[in-house]
Design a protein around this motif. Structure first.
Motif, short mmCIF file in Angstrom:
data_model
loop_
_atom_site.label_atom_id
_atom_site.label_comp_id
_atom_site.label_asym_id
_atom_site.label_seq_id
_atom_site.Cartn_x
_atom_site.Cartn_y
_atom_site.Cartn_z
N ASN A 43 1.17 -1.39 0.30
CA ASN A 43 -0.43 0.17 -0.14
C ASN A 43 0.32 1.10 0.28
O ASN A 43 0.74 2.11 -0.75
CB ASN A 43 -0.40 -0.15 1.00
CG ASN A 43 -2.02 0.93 1.09
OD1 ASN A 43 -2.84 0.68 0.17
ND2 ASN A 43 -1.96 2.46 1.88
N ASP A 46 1.39 2.27 -3.51
CA ASP A 46 -0.07 2.07 -4.03
C ASP A 46 -0.24 1.30 -4.89
O ASP A 46 -1.15 1.08 -5.90
CB ASP A 46 -0.27 3.89 -4.64
CG ASP A 46 -0.15 5.16 -3.78
OD1 ASP A 46 -0.62 4.78 -2.69
OD2 ASP A 46 0.42 6.22 -4.13
N TYR A 48 -1.35 -1.89 -4.01
CA TYR A 48 -2.77 -2.41 -3.38
C TYR A 48 -3.82 -1.79 -3.81
O TYR A 48 -5.35 -2.65 -4.64
CB TYR A 48 -2.88 -2.76 -1.74
CG TYR A 48 -3.14 -3.67 -1.67
CD1 TYR A 48 -2.23 -4.93 -1.13
CD2 TYR A 48 -4.47 -4.25 -1.31
CE1 TYR A 48 -3.49 -6.42 -0.56
CE2 TYR A 48 -4.93 -5.61 -0.41
CZ TYR A 48 -4.26 -6.25 -0.66
OH TYR A 48 -4.87 -7.74 -0.08
N ASP A 49 -4.18 -0.76 -3.78
CA ASP A 49 -5.15 -0.35 -4.06
C ASP A 49 -5.77 -0.27 -5.70
O ASP A 49 -6.51 -0.62 -6.06
CB ASP A 49 -5.38 1.32 -4.02
CG ASP A 49 -5.59 1.72 -2.81
OD1 ASP A 49 -6.61 1.32 -1.86
OD2 ASP A 49 -4.38 2.96 -2.53
N LYS A 50 -4.08 -1.04 -6.32
CA LYS A 50 -4.48 -1.54 -7.67
C LYS A 50 -5.09 -2.91 -7.70
O LYS A 50 -5.58 -3.23 -8.44
CB LYS A 50 -3.56 -0.68 -8.53
CG LYS A 50 -3.14 0.51 -9.23
CD LYS A 50 -1.34 0.29 -9.15
CE LYS A 50 -1.45 1.99 -10.08
NZ LYS A 50 0.00 2.71 -9.62
N HIS A 68 -2.77 -3.31 4.65
CA HIS A 68 -3.34 -1.68 3.69
C HIS A 68 -4.23 -1.16 4.28
O HIS A 68 -4.34 0.29 4.16
CB HIS A 68 -4.27 -2.71 2.28
CG HIS A 68 -5.24 -2.41 1.69
ND1 HIS A 68 -5.19 -0.83 1.06
CD2 HIS A 68 -5.83 -2.01 1.88
CE1 HIS A 68 -5.63 -0.53 0.30
NE2 HIS A 68 -7.14 -1.06 1.36
N HIS A 72 -3.35 2.64 4.39
CA HIS A 72 -4.05 3.37 3.94
C HIS A 72 -4.78 4.39 4.75
O HIS A 72 -4.92 5.72 4.71
CB HIS A 72 -4.82 2.63 3.42
CG HIS A 72 -6.06 3.78 2.50
ND1 HIS A 72 -5.37 2.83 1.04
CD2 HIS A 72 -7.44 4.45 1.91
CE1 HIS A 72 -6.49 4.40 0.30
NE2 HIS A 72 -7.07 4.85 0.87
N MET A 75 -2.00 6.66 6.27
CA MET A 75 -2.02 7.81 4.85
C MET A 75 -3.23 8.76 4.68
O MET A 75 -2.77 10.19 4.71
CB MET A 75 -2.02 7.28 3.57
CG MET A 75 -0.66 6.06 3.43
SD MET A 75 0.59 7.03 3.81
CE MET A 75 2.20 5.27 3.50
N SER A 76 -3.91 8.19 4.62
CA SER A 76 -5.69 9.45 4.45
C SER A 76 -5.12 10.51 5.98
O SER A 76 -5.95 11.59 5.87
CB SER A 76 -6.65 9.30 4.22
OG SER A 76 -6.83 7.79 4.60
N ASP A 79 -2.53 13.30 4.99
CA ASP A 79 -3.11 14.28 3.88
C ASP A 79 -4.75 15.52 4.88
O ASP A 79 -4.61 16.13 4.94
CB ASP A 79 -4.08 13.78 2.91
CG ASP A 79 -2.65 13.16 2.07
OD1 ASP A 79 -1.78 13.33 2.54
OD2 ASP A 79 -3.11 11.80 1.71
N LYS B 144 6.31 8.48 4.85
CA LYS B 144 5.54 9.39 3.94
C LYS B 144 5.37 11.02 4.47
O LYS B 144 5.88 12.27 3.49
CB LYS B 144 4.11 9.26 3.54
CG LYS B 144 3.08 9.67 3.14
CD LYS B 144 1.67 9.58 3.30
CE LYS B 144 0.56 10.38 2.67
NZ LYS B 144 0.44 11.24 1.86
#
Lengths: 116, 150
Positions: A43, A46, A48-50, A68, A72, A75-76, A79, B144
């Motif tokens: 993940n 990027d 695992y999303d695929k 994942h 995930h 990460m969000s 952001d 990140k």
């Protein structure tokens, strides 16, 4: 066709797990832990999303999707909330799985007797 | 000479046939069972989406909950351990293995009491998945944030 893709993806992950179990001295605990970290790593790139787009819900069934979801969610959350997201967002996506396992596991242990 | 040859032959036959066949058989079984569970997940999601018009994210969440419920229930009935000994990684690697690990730990220590038995042993087997999943996700998040600037 998405059913076949799900079959192939989930089957392949389990196949890899079985090969590791058969050829090393690792326990199932080691293998599941490795796979969780591996899912998180995929993940982080990027990937695992695929996989989810390509292979459907079969990708959400193996334990790799647990890693994942954790990564995930973090990460969000980063952001959204910046560095505090590292602490606040970890379980945003995996809550359902953890709570379900705890609640149903507890109810199971209340109702049934241990069998050896 | 004859004995040596026989031993060699025996060793060759043993090393060639027995473990290899078992490993291949195990691998095929776990591929098949794991694949079936993955496909079951997709089938549940498709049914929920099409017949009950639930959105995709909710459908996947409900699917995971259903799979966890089934494996907890089968663990309670005592079937799941038999299934695992036959299907091996096919049942351990999917989310069913996680649910089974928690349910069986709680069930096993039930006799030692609610707190010291069930409470303190619930995460005995599943704890490492949650701990190292969290640590690695945290690590990736730190990378990140600090390396790629959020």
């Amino acid at each position: 066709m998405i059913f076949v893709y799900s079959f192939i993806f989930c089957g392949t992950i389990c196949l890899l797990g079985q090969i590791i179990l058969d050829n090393t001295n690792l326990t199932p605990g080691h293998v599941t832990t490795m796979f969780v970290i591996f899912g998180g790593l995929l993940n982080a790139f990027d990937l695992y999303d695929k996989f989810i787009k390509w292979f459907g819900a079969g990708t959400l069934v193996p334990i790799t999707s647990f890693g994942h979801s954790l990564t995930h969610a973090v990460m969000s959350a980063i952001d959204k909330d910046g560095i505090l997201g590292l602490f606040t967002g970890m379980f945003n996506l995996t809550t359902a799985g953890i709570v379900a396992a705890m609640v149903f596991g507890f109810i199971t242990s209340m109702i049934f007797k241990a069998r050896d | 000479m004859v004995i040596n040859l026989n031993k060699d032959n025996y060793k060759k036959i043993v090393s060639k046939i027995t473990p290899k066949e078992n490993k291949v058989k195990n691998a095929l079984i776990s591929f098949f069972i794991g694949g079936l569970i993955g496909m079951l997940g997709q089938i549940i999601v498709t049914i929920l989406e099409n017949n009950y018009s639930i959105n995709h994210n909710d459908a996947t969440t409900i699917m995971i909950i259903i799979l966890i419920f089934i494996s907890c229930f089968l663990t309670g009935l005592g079937f799941f351990d038999n299934f695992v000994s036959k299907a091996k990684a096919g049942l351990i690697i999917p989310i069913t293995g996680f649910a089974h690990a928690m349910a069986s730990a709680m069930l096993e220590y039930k006799n030692e009491g609610l707190v010291t038995g069930i409470g303190m042993n619930a995460f005995k087997l599943a704890g490492s998945v949650i701990l190292y999943g969290t640590i690695s996700a945290y690590f990736f998040g730190v990378i990140k944030y600090f390396v790629f600037g959020g």
